[in-house]
Design a protein around this motif. Structure first.
Motif, short mmCIF file in Angstrom:
data_model
loop_
_atom_site.label_atom_id
_atom_site.label_comp_id
_atom_site.label_asym_id
_atom_site.label_seq_id
_atom_site.Cartn_x
_atom_site.Cartn_y
_atom_site.Cartn_z
N THR A 178 22.84 -23.51 -1.36
CA THR A 178 23.23 -22.67 -1.09
C THR A 178 24.76 -22.89 -0.81
OG1 THR A 178 21.08 -21.04 -0.64
CG2 THR A 178 23.28 -20.20 0.28
N ALA A 179 25.28 -24.21 -0.56
CA ALA A 179 26.29 -24.53 0.54
C ALA A 179 27.61 -25.00 -0.81
CB ALA A 179 25.95 -25.69 1.14
N LYS A 180 26.56 -25.37 -1.43
CA LYS A 180 27.54 -25.55 -3.01
C LYS A 180 29.02 -24.47 -3.15
CE LYS A 180 24.57 -28.81 -5.29
NZ LYS A 180 23.25 -29.35 -6.40
N PRO A 181 29.87 -24.63 -3.44
CA PRO A 181 30.79 -23.82 -4.24
C PRO A 181 30.19 -22.86 -5.69
CG PRO A 181 31.85 -25.44 -3.62
CD PRO A 181 30.36 -25.80 -3.98
N ASP A 182 30.27 -23.38 -6.31
CA ASP A 182 29.49 -23.04 -7.21
C ASP A 182 28.42 -21.89 -7.67
OD1 ASP A 182 28.24 -25.50 -7.20
OD2 ASP A 182 28.78 -25.95 -9.33
N SER A 183 26.97 -22.30 -6.05
CA SER A 183 25.62 -21.73 -6.02
C SER A 183 25.67 -20.36 -7.18
CB SER A 183 25.24 -22.00 -5.06
OG SER A 183 25.99 -21.26 -3.74
N SER A 184 24.69 -20.15 -7.08
CA SER A 184 24.85 -19.12 -7.05
C SER A 184 23.86 -18.09 -6.60
CB SER A 184 23.45 -18.38 -9.20
OG SER A 184 24.17 -18.76 -10.08
N PRO A 185 23.96 -17.20 -6.11
CA PRO A 185 23.02 -16.57 -4.96
C PRO A 185 21.45 -15.56 -5.80
CG PRO A 185 24.58 -14.62 -6.48
CD PRO A 185 25.10 -16.14 -6.92
N ASP A 186 20.69 -15.80 -4.58
CA ASP A 186 19.64 -15.68 -4.26
C ASP A 186 19.07 -14.04 -4.79
OD1 ASP A 186 16.70 -15.44 -4.75
OD2 ASP A 186 16.37 -17.05 -2.80
N LEU A 187 18.59 -13.60 -6.06
CA LEU A 187 18.47 -12.41 -6.36
C LEU A 187 17.39 -11.88 -5.96
CD1 LEU A 187 20.76 -11.55 -9.14
CD2 LEU A 187 22.02 -11.78 -7.21
N GLY A 188 16.69 -12.88 -5.55
CA GLY A 188 15.01 -12.10 -4.93
C GLY A 188 14.27 -11.35 -6.61
N LEU A 189 14.31 -10.76 -6.48
CA LEU A 189 13.03 -9.91 -7.25
C LEU A 189 13.56 -9.40 -8.49
CD1 LEU A 189 10.38 -8.00 -7.95
CD2 LEU A 189 11.12 -5.97 -6.55
N CYS A 190 14.81 -8.74 -8.53
CA CYS A 190 15.46 -8.15 -9.83
C CYS A 190 15.95 -9.64 -10.63
CB CYS A 190 16.99 -7.88 -9.30
SG CYS A 190 18.45 -9.01 -8.98
N ALA A 191 15.93 -11.22 -10.05
CA ALA A 191 15.04 -12.12 -10.75
C ALA A 191 13.73 -12.41 -11.62
CB ALA A 191 16.50 -13.24 -10.65
N ARG A 192 12.91 -11.81 -11.39
CA ARG A 192 11.74 -12.14 -11.23
C ARG A 192 11.51 -12.67 -13.05
NH1 ARG A 192 6.97 -9.39 -12.95
NH2 ARG A 192 5.29 -10.59 -12.07
N LYS A 193 10.66 -13.07 -13.47
CA LYS A 193 11.08 -13.40 -15.17
C LYS A 193 9.61 -11.93 -15.62
CE LYS A 193 9.45 -16.02 -19.16
NZ LYS A 193 9.18 -18.03 -18.84
N GLY A 194 10.17 -11.19 -16.77
CA GLY A 194 9.71 -10.07 -17.05
C GLY A 194 9.38 -8.95 -16.81
N LEU A 195 9.98 -8.91 -15.53
CA LEU A 195 9.70 -7.94 -14.48
C LEU A 195 10.33 -6.35 -15.33
CD1 LEU A 195 10.15 -6.21 -11.93
CD2 LEU A 195 12.63 -6.52 -11.62
#
Length: 426
Positions: free
Chosen positions: A283-300
């Motif tokens: 998370t601390a990395k400048p280029d890190s991607s935010p954790d989007l939780g449920l919407c990133a669930r594969k196949g949602l």
């Protein structure tokens, strides 16, 4: 099926399923000869699941098991001695997870991932919302699907394949127990054998060991204990829709004295907008991607009902049970809080005093919801009590109220079972 009905049917369904598959989840434990003292209350199938759960030979390199991050002494939560308490250490020296490890106590009560009806209290309209499943983002439909996740994850147990796991068990110390439970030819088909080992882990995680209902609150429900004045006040604030309003997500059936009706979760998903945890390396990395939780669930999108907007649940994570919450720190999906009181205070003052919780930008303005991209800010829950406040307004909960709720939450910690309660709990 409603969540309430699911809870009532859960045990019978599991019993019928495992009986159909040819082994006895619901049978009484076999004689305990050759088994450890802490296995004597388990059936042979549950015992097998326990041994798989605790087997440190299933990781690569060896040394990490499911129990490493789901420690029985911490209500089956933990971080495997990680230098970053918010995330678990994996089997490799440099491996660190990306999310806080959830407790798996009471996890077997969660319905399979799907969409349920939800009534809007203002409009009366019914909409479909996601609920159930396993992991904080529901990516495993059920407990059976959950088993393989940590085993094969490079950041966790790092097993190269299911075949590797089966071969390790086949060549290990409890292979005879596997044959006793499933038959002499169980290892003939390694793919099918993995499924059977996973079913054994599910049986263990569905045993009374993971849902003892042995807290002070459970004794209170049964009429066997009394809450202190402070705990009782906290319970009332917890239920009050104009104060804590905790029951809105951490559900319980107010007219029931049955502990199984008080799971303290409705298994839905909510976006809280918690602060970023810069202690997590990813998370601390400048280029890190935010954790989007449920919407990133594969196949949602494929399983969602027509018209459901996947982007509407970016930033949403599964509502955890509050059972054992006092001993399962740190808190939130990113483990940003290490004290229970801070979590309750965050809920109460996130919107009245955001500067206390979020860093400030160059103009001195709090960067609210700084762990989410701007497009997902609109998904954060700001309408329900206690979040329905503005900066400078009086919070729904006072400092004394927060203390009372914390005192109540501490009554939800399971204690060692009484000797005479086994028949009631199984």
């Amino acid at each position: 099926m409603t969540l309430s009905c699911f809870r009532k049917a859960r045990r019978a369904t599991l019993c019928a399923l495992f009986a159909w598959l040819g082994f006895a989840l619901c049978a009484q434990a076999a004689p305990s000869g050759g088994r450890a003292p802490d296995e004597r209350d388990l059936t042979p199938l549950e015992t097998l699941g326990k041994r798989v759960f605790e087997d440190t030979n299933l990781s690569r390199p060896a040394g990490v098991s499911c129990a490493s991050c789901h420690d029985a002494a911490k209500a089956f939560q933990g971080n495997n001695g990680s230098a970053v308490p918010a995330v678990a250490r994996g089997s490799l020296p440099t491996s660190l997870g990306k999310r806080n490890t959830p407790s798996i106590m009471y996890a077997s009560f969660a319905p399979p991932f799907g969409f349920i009806d939800d009534k809007d209290e203002e409009t009366g309209e019914i909409e479909k919302i996601p609920a159930g499943g396993q992991f904080l983002d529901g990516r495993a439909r059920d407990l059976l699907a959950q088993v393989e996740g940590p085993m094969l994850d490079p950041l966790e147990m790092n097993a190269p394949s299911k075949r590797f796991i089966v071969e390790a068990v086949r060549d290990g110390s409890y292979a005879d127990l596997v044959r006793q439970v499933y038959g002499e030819k169980v290892f003939a088909d390694l793919d099918a054998a993995f499924e059977k080992l996973a079913q054994a882990v599910v049986a263990f995680e569905a045993s009374a060991r993971f849902h003892p209902f042995a807290s002070k609150f459970d004794d209170y429900l049964r009429g066997e204990a009394q809450l202190t004045a402070l705990e009782k006040k906290g319970f009332e604030l917890f239920k009050d829709p104009k104060k804590g309003n905790c029951l809105a997500c951490h559900a319980g059936k107010e007219d029931s004295r049955n502990p199984e009706d008080w799971l303290f979760t409705d298994f839905t998903y909510d976006a809280l907008g918690g602060p970023k945890n810069i202690a997590i390396p990813s998370t601390a990395k400048p280029d890190s991607s935010p954790d989007l939780g449920l919407c990133a669930r594969k196949g949602l999108a494929e399983v969602a009902p027509p018209g459901f907007k996947v982007e509407s649940v970016c930033g949403a994570f599964k509502v955890p049970t509050l059972r054992n919450i006092a001993v399962t720190e740190p808190y939130l999906h990113n483990g940003v809080f290490d004290k229970l009181r801070d979590v309750v205070a965050f809920y109460a003052t996130r919107d009245t005093d955001p500067g206390h919780w979020y860093p400030k930008d160059r103009r001195g303005k709090p960067e609210k919801f700084n762990d989410l991209p701007a497009a997902a800010h609109e998904n954060v829950n700001v309408k329900e009590v206690p979040y329905d406040r503005k900066p400078g307004q009086k919070p729904r909960l006072s400092e004394q109220d927060i203390d009372a709720i914390v005192a109540f939450l501490k009554t939800l910690t399971d204690r060692e079972k009484k000797q005479d309660s086994e028949s009631r709990l199984r």
